[in-house]
Scaffold this motif. Structure first.
Motif, PDB file in Angstrom:
ATOM      1  N   ARG A   1       6.831   5.432  -5.424  1.00  0.00           N
ATOM      2  CA  ARG A   1       6.552   4.690  -6.668  1.00  0.00           C
ATOM      3  C   ARG A   1       7.852   4.317  -7.392  1.00  0.00           C
ATOM      4  O   ARG A   1       7.956   3.229  -7.979  1.00  0.00           O
ATOM      5  CB  ARG A   1       5.655   5.522  -7.583  1.00  0.00           C
TER       6      ARG A   1
ATOM      7  N   SER B   1       3.395  10.405  -4.875  1.00  0.00           N
ATOM      8  CA  SER B   1       3.802   9.640  -3.687  1.00  0.00           C
ATOM      9  C   SER B   1       4.889  10.400  -2.936  1.00  0.00           C
ATOM     10  O   SER B   1       5.545  11.290  -3.477  1.00  0.00           O
ATOM     11  CB  SER B   1       4.287   8.244  -4.074  1.00  0.00           C
TER      12      SER B   1
ATOM     13  N   THR C   1       0.832  -1.200   0.000  1.00  0.00           N
ATOM     14  CA  THR C   1       0.000   0.000   0.000  1.00  0.00           C
ATOM     15  C   THR C   1       0.866   1.249   0.000  1.00  0.00           C
ATOM     16  O   THR C   1       1.731   1.418   0.866  1.00  0.00           O
ATOM     17  CB  THR C   1      -0.927   0.029   1.228  1.00  0.00           C
ATOM     18  N   VAL C   2       0.638   2.106  -0.975  1.00  0.00           N
ATOM     19  CA  VAL C   2       1.268   3.425  -1.006  1.00  0.00           C
ATOM     20  C   VAL C   2       0.430   4.341  -0.125  1.00  0.00           C
ATOM     21  O   VAL C   2      -0.717   4.637  -0.449  1.00  0.00           O
ATOM     22  CB  VAL C   2       1.348   3.986  -2.436  1.00  0.00           C
ATOM     23  N   THR C   3       0.985   4.781   0.981  1.00  0.00           N
ATOM     24  CA  THR C   3       0.230   5.616   1.922  1.00  0.00           C
ATOM     25  C   THR C   3       0.489   7.085   1.606  1.00  0.00           C
ATOM     26  O   THR C   3       1.518   7.634   1.954  1.00  0.00           O
ATOM     27  CB  THR C   3       0.635   5.308   3.367  1.00  0.00           C
TER      28      THR C   3
ATOM     29  N   ASP D   1       5.119  12.230  -8.888  1.00  0.00           N
ATOM     30  CA  ASP D   1       4.119  11.193  -9.144  1.00  0.00           C
ATOM     31  C   ASP D   1       3.078  11.085  -8.026  1.00  0.00           C
ATOM     32  O   ASP D   1       2.281  10.155  -8.007  1.00  0.00           O
ATOM     33  CB  ASP D   1       4.801   9.831  -9.375  1.00  0.00           C
TER      34      ASP D   1
ATOM     35  N   VAL E   1      -0.044  -3.426  -6.053  1.00  0.00           N
ATOM     36  CA  VAL E   1       0.115  -2.135  -5.375  1.00  0.00           C
ATOM     37  C   VAL E   1      -1.246  -1.480  -5.189  1.00  0.00           C
ATOM     38  O   VAL E   1      -2.013  -1.318  -6.136  1.00  0.00           O
ATOM     39  CB  VAL E   1       1.060  -1.206  -6.166  1.00  0.00           C
ATOM     40  N   ARG E   2      -1.548  -1.096  -3.969  1.00  0.00           N
ATOM     41  CA  ARG E   2      -2.782  -0.395  -3.623  1.00  0.00           C
ATOM     42  C   ARG E   2      -2.458   1.026  -3.189  1.00  0.00           C
ATOM     43  O   ARG E   2      -1.302   1.377  -2.956  1.00  0.00           O
ATOM     44  CB  ARG E   2      -3.510  -1.125  -2.492  1.00  0.00           C
ATOM     45  N   GLU E   3      -3.492   1.855  -3.039  1.00  0.00           N
ATOM     46  CA  GLU E   3      -3.312   3.236  -2.607  1.00  0.00           C
ATOM     47  C   GLU E   3      -4.169   3.517  -1.380  1.00  0.00           C
ATOM     48  O   GLU E   3      -5.253   2.956  -1.230  1.00  0.00           O
ATOM     49  CB  GLU E   3      -3.687   4.219  -3.730  1.00  0.00           C
TER      50      GLU E   3
ATOM     51  N   VAL F   1      -0.969   9.609  -1.809  1.00  0.00           N
ATOM     52  CA  VAL F   1      -0.744   9.662  -3.258  1.00  0.00           C
ATOM     53  C   VAL F   1      -1.034  11.043  -3.833  1.00  0.00           C
ATOM     54  O   VAL F   1      -1.048  11.223  -5.047  1.00  0.00           O
ATOM     55  CB  VAL F   1      -1.625   8.612  -3.982  1.00  0.00           C
ATOM     56  N   ASP F   2      -1.234  12.019  -2.957  1.00  0.00           N
ATOM     57  CA  ASP F   2      -1.555  13.376  -3.412  1.00  0.00           C
ATOM     58  C   ASP F   2      -0.515  14.395  -2.948  1.00  0.00           C
ATOM     59  O   ASP F   2      -0.805  15.591  -2.851  1.00  0.00           O
ATOM     60  CB  ASP F   2      -2.942  13.794  -2.893  1.00  0.00           C
TER      61      ASP F   2
END
Length: 342
Positions: free
Chosen positions: A269, A221, A209-211, A219, A285-287, A213-214
């Motif tokens: 990423r 992350s 999980t990418v904690t 990119d 990969v989740r977000e 993404v904004d």
């Protein structure tokens, strides 16, 4: 430099520093309570099990090793979300106990201290690059303990009776990898940082999980500066060997901050892509949103380390990933063997 006290010397970074010292012919005197560190990392070495605030134990260490030339203070609680949940524990462990340690060092005439600080204290910058003069803005209890400890150390070098005390604070970025000879590494098979979570996801076949993404990065992350733990350890050795050049005895300003990173920023990423290339597999990969205490991140300007310590990183992300994977495989097998002996 012949002998150095190192607190937290049975942990991930501390043990890496221990082996780097030994490789230079310097004897580490290790103090660790083994709450997170591993006894295996200190086998056959000068080791004392106990708390950094245990005055009687510190007095014993200096009585038995009056020739200690310096101290490296690595011991700390370091998990950001845990610090958000348990702030008083972190302030007590990281700040309160450091004060007791410093008092003992001063009483025993240990005038050189290298402190394990953190890049987490930096405020966000437009380009994510920070040097030692960049603004600070600690955004978690963990980061605030590091900033407070820096303030304590700086005040300590200016206080009455501390005219000879000198401190170099090494602001770490994001250590990865393991000792290249696999003598030590991450003692936790499931650590909370990004590379540890990538290895866990790859090993167990679970999503990563990418904690966050904004973030305002290329990119979305978070961005970090991933420095190989052996390079980080060698920076400590360089700081010790050049200590009197960096801060001369009797200097007016006896406190110095030095960044220790690679000088390059890598997004989460991009780290995933490098990891997938290293293992030859694609991850699920989740977000998700950022965790409590998470920040956009930053990367180091390392000119000061190069100029003052003669140090620069020699290992890249690919080597860090490879060493981390090799260590995890070896460590997992060792732990299984200890649980289920033949």
């Amino acid at each position: 430099m012949k002998k150095v006290l190192i607190t937290g010397g049975a942990g991930f970074i501390g043990s890496s520093v221990v082996f780097a010292l030994l490789d230079q012919g310097i004897t580490p005197v290790i103090l660790d309570d083994l709450s997170k560190g591993r006894a295996e990392f200190v086998e056959g070495k000068v080791f004392y099990q106990g708390d950094v605030a245990d005055v009687a134990l510190l007095d014993r260490i200096f009585a038995e090793h009056p020739d200690i030339d310096a101290a490296v203070h690595c011991a700390a609680r370091i998990v950001v979300p845990d610090s958000v949940a348990r702030p008083l524990y972190y302030y007590r462990e990281n700040v309160g106990k450091t004060i007791e340690l410093l008092d003992a060092l001063q009483r025993h005439g240990c005038t050189r201290v290298v402190f394990s600080s953190s890049a987490s204290i930096y405020a966000p910058t437009p380009d994510a690059r920070v040097d030692e003069s960049s603004p600070v803005e600690a955004n978690s209890p963990y980061a605030r303990t590091k900033l407070m400890m820096e303030q304590v150390l700086q005040d300590w070098t200016r206080g009455e009776g501390a005219e000879r005390q000198r401190v170099i604070s090494l602001r770490y970025f994001n250590p990865i990898g393991a000792d290249p000879r696999l003598r030590s590494g991450l003692q936790d098979l499931n650590p909370s940082h990004a590379l540890g979570k990538l290895i866990e996801a790859h090993t167990n076949g679970t999503p990563f999980t990418v904690t966050g993404v904004d973030w305002a990065t290329r990119d979305g992350s978070g961005i970090r500066d991933y420095v190989h733990v052996r390079d980080l350890a060698e920076a400590h050795v360089a700081a010790l060997l050049r200590f009197d050049e960096v801060i001369a005895e009797g200097a007016e300003d006896r406190y110095r901050v030095i960044n220790v990173g690679t000088g390059d920023g890598t997004t989460v990423r991009e780290l995933i892509a490098a990891f997938e290339q290293a293992v030859g597999a694609t991850l699920d990969v989740r977000e998700a949103g950022p965790r409590p205490g998470d920040v956009i991140g930053c990367y180091a300007a390392v000119d000061t380390a190069r100029e003052l310590l003669g140090w620069q990183p020699r290992r890249g992300i690919a080597e860090g990933v490879a060493d981390a994977l090799a260590w995890r495989a070896q460590w997992a097998a060792r732990l299984d063997a200890s649980r289920f002996p033949a």
